[in-house]
Design a protein around this motif. Sequence first.
Motif, PDB file in Angstrom:
ATOM      1  N   MET A  99     -43.743  -8.771  37.055  1.00  0.00           N
ATOM      2  CA  MET A  99     -44.379  -8.782  38.368  1.00  0.00           C
ATOM      3  C   MET A  99     -44.073 -10.072  39.116  1.00  0.00           C
ATOM      4  N   VAL A 100     -44.066 -11.200  38.386  1.00  0.00           N
ATOM      5  CA  VAL A 100     -43.748 -12.478  39.028  1.00  0.00           C
ATOM      6  C   VAL A 100     -42.304 -12.474  39.514  1.00  0.00           C
ATOM      7  N   VAL A 101     -41.384 -11.998  38.661  1.00  0.00           N
ATOM      8  CA  VAL A 101     -39.973 -11.927  39.051  1.00  0.00           C
ATOM      9  C   VAL A 101     -39.816 -10.996  40.249  1.00  0.00           C
ATOM     10  N   GLY A 102     -40.503  -9.855  40.210  1.00  0.00           N
ATOM     11  CA  GLY A 102     -40.430  -8.918  41.326  1.00  0.00           C
ATOM     12  C   GLY A 102     -40.996  -9.506  42.603  1.00  0.00           C
ATOM     13  N   ALA A 103     -42.125 -10.234  42.473  1.00  0.00           N
ATOM     14  CA  ALA A 103     -42.731 -10.858  43.650  1.00  0.00           C
ATOM     15  C   ALA A 103     -41.783 -11.870  44.269  1.00  0.00           C
ATOM     16  N   TYR A 104     -41.006 -12.552  43.429  1.00  0.00           N
ATOM     17  CA  TYR A 104     -40.094 -13.574  43.959  1.00  0.00           C
ATOM     18  C   TYR A 104     -38.920 -12.946  44.698  1.00  0.00           C
ATOM     19  N   TYR A 105     -38.366 -11.879  44.152  1.00  0.00           N
ATOM     20  CA  TYR A 105     -37.142 -11.324  44.728  1.00  0.00           C
ATOM     21  C   TYR A 105     -37.379 -10.187  45.718  1.00  0.00           C
ATOM     22  N   VAL A 106     -38.591  -9.632  45.750  1.00  0.00           N
ATOM     23  CA  VAL A 106     -38.859  -8.507  46.645  1.00  0.00           C
ATOM     24  C   VAL A 106     -39.755  -8.893  47.814  1.00  0.00           C
ATOM     25  N   SER A 107     -40.778  -9.697  47.549  1.00  0.00           N
ATOM     26  CA  SER A 107     -41.764 -10.046  48.563  1.00  0.00           C
ATOM     27  C   SER A 107     -41.433 -11.374  49.235  1.00  0.00           C
ATOM     28  N   VAL A 108     -41.339 -11.375  50.552  1.00  0.00           N
ATOM     29  CA  VAL A 108     -41.072 -12.620  51.285  1.00  0.00           C
ATOM     30  C   VAL A 108     -42.235 -13.588  51.102  1.00  0.00           C
ATOM     31  N   ARG A 109     -43.454 -13.067  51.207  1.00  0.00           N
ATOM     32  CA  ARG A 109     -44.628 -13.931  51.029  1.00  0.00           C
ATOM     33  C   ARG A 109     -44.717 -14.451  49.598  1.00  0.00           C
ATOM     34  N   GLY A 110     -44.413 -13.576  48.629  1.00  0.00           N
ATOM     35  CA  GLY A 110     -44.441 -14.008  47.237  1.00  0.00           C
ATOM     36  C   GLY A 110     -43.405 -15.083  46.965  1.00  0.00           C
ATOM     37  N   GLN A 111     -42.216 -14.933  47.521  1.00  0.00           N
ATOM     38  CA  GLN A 111     -41.180 -15.936  47.336  1.00  0.00           C
ATOM     39  C   GLN A 111     -41.576 -17.269  47.957  1.00  0.00           C
ATOM     40  N   ALA A 112     -42.196 -17.218  49.141  1.00  0.00           N
ATOM     41  CA  ALA A 112     -42.614 -18.448  49.802  1.00  0.00           C
ATOM     42  C   ALA A 112     -43.672 -19.180  48.976  1.00  0.00           C
ATOM     43  N   THR A 113     -44.620 -18.425  48.425  1.00  0.00           N
ATOM     44  CA  THR A 113     -45.674 -19.038  47.603  1.00  0.00           C
ATOM     45  C   THR A 113     -45.096 -19.644  46.336  1.00  0.00           C
ATOM     46  N   LEU A 114     -44.224 -18.900  45.660  1.00  0.00           N
ATOM     47  CA  LEU A 114     -43.631 -19.400  44.423  1.00  0.00           C
ATOM     48  C   LEU A 114     -42.687 -20.563  44.680  1.00  0.00           C
ATOM     49  N   ASP A 115     -42.011 -20.571  45.839  1.00  0.00           N
ATOM     50  CA  ASP A 115     -41.156 -21.705  46.178  1.00  0.00           C
ATOM     51  C   ASP A 115     -41.977 -22.985  46.346  1.00  0.00           C
TER      52      ASP A 115
ATOM     53  N   VAL B 291     -42.651 -12.124  21.212  1.00  0.00           N
ATOM     54  CA  VAL B 291     -43.260 -12.613  22.455  1.00  0.00           C
ATOM     55  C   VAL B 291     -42.211 -13.150  23.411  1.00  0.00           C
ATOM     56  N   TRP B 292     -41.276 -13.954  22.891  1.00  0.00           N
ATOM     57  CA  TRP B 292     -40.450 -14.767  23.772  1.00  0.00           C
ATOM     58  C   TRP B 292     -39.130 -14.153  24.201  1.00  0.00           C
ATOM     59  N   ILE B 293     -38.528 -13.261  23.424  1.00  0.00           N
ATOM     60  CA  ILE B 293     -37.246 -12.691  23.856  1.00  0.00           C
ATOM     61  C   ILE B 293     -37.368 -11.974  25.197  1.00  0.00           C
ATOM     62  N   PRO B 294     -38.342 -11.059  25.365  1.00  0.00           N
ATOM     63  CA  PRO B 294     -38.478 -10.453  26.696  1.00  0.00           C
ATOM     64  C   PRO B 294     -38.922 -11.458  27.755  1.00  0.00           C
ATOM     65  N   THR B 295     -39.750 -12.426  27.332  1.00  0.00           N
ATOM     66  CA  THR B 295     -40.313 -13.367  28.307  1.00  0.00           C
ATOM     67  C   THR B 295     -39.271 -14.337  28.831  1.00  0.00           C
ATOM     68  N   VAL B 296     -38.405 -14.867  27.941  1.00  0.00           N
ATOM     69  CA  VAL B 296     -37.415 -15.827  28.418  1.00  0.00           C
ATOM     70  C   VAL B 296     -36.396 -15.162  29.332  1.00  0.00           C
ATOM     71  N   ALA B 297     -36.185 -13.862  29.167  1.00  0.00           N
ATOM     72  CA  ALA B 297     -35.296 -13.154  30.088  1.00  0.00           C
ATOM     73  C   ALA B 297     -35.856 -13.225  31.509  1.00  0.00           C
ATOM     74  N   ALA B 298     -37.171 -13.036  31.629  1.00  0.00           N
ATOM     75  CA  ALA B 298     -37.810 -13.165  32.944  1.00  0.00           C
ATOM     76  C   ALA B 298     -37.805 -14.614  33.415  1.00  0.00           C
ATOM     77  N   ILE B 299     -38.031 -15.545  32.488  1.00  0.00           N
ATOM     78  CA  ILE B 299     -38.050 -16.970  32.841  1.00  0.00           C
ATOM     79  C   ILE B 299     -36.712 -17.396  33.429  1.00  0.00           C
ATOM     80  N   TYR B 300     -35.615 -17.053  32.742  1.00  0.00           N
ATOM     81  CA  TYR B 300     -34.294 -17.495  33.191  1.00  0.00           C
ATOM     82  C   TYR B 300     -33.784 -16.726  34.406  1.00  0.00           C
TER      83      TYR B 300
END
Length: 203
Positions: A10-26, A163-172
């Motif tokens: 959801m965080v990755v999606g918010a960054y790349y799909v939502s303009v407002r989400g990207q602005a907040t995360l930036d 825990v981390w294999i799927p998570t680090v994919a989203a992180i990177y």
Amino acid sequence: GVILWLSALMVVGAYYVSVRGQATLDQLAEFKQRWGYVFAVVSTALWGAVIPAVFLRIFHPRYVLSLGSFAFLVVFWGCKGAEVNWLYDLLARLVGTDSSLRTVLIKCCLDQLLYGPLWAVPSLALAYLWRDKGFSWRRTKAALNRHFYETTALPMLLANWGVWIPTVAAIYALPLGLQLPMQNMALCLWSLMLALMSGKPAA
């Protein structure tokens, strides 16, 4: 774990799909980059030690955490925050900062197949064992036997991958400035798992 992976997506999606989400995360990324290692140490200690301790105190009262153990975990996770921040900066320099599939896969492999089993998990297992043995090197050394590796170290490594294999994919897949904040979110669950895998419940 599934909730954690969905949250990361959801965080990755918010960054790349939502303009407002990207602005907040930036804004968060800029704040993290401005404070650098100070942010890494403080936020990782908070998510790795303080929040899990509060959670366990409220929802798992049989779990015992002394003041000394709590202080140890705050310092330990603060140091780990600096270490992980250094790792992310190093991988950015060596592999790149883009979010292409190739870059993400290379970083995941280096993270989970080298850094994880060769350093991250062994240092975690040893640190938590040392704590559980009352910070006694003699008792810690005596406990480093086959039983410890079969019942603690190996399950910890398998849990780490789960825990981390799927998570680090989203992180990177996120920009460098957001990678440590995303890691901290996952760390909270991971720290809770470590506490319940390694700690001693009250009699």
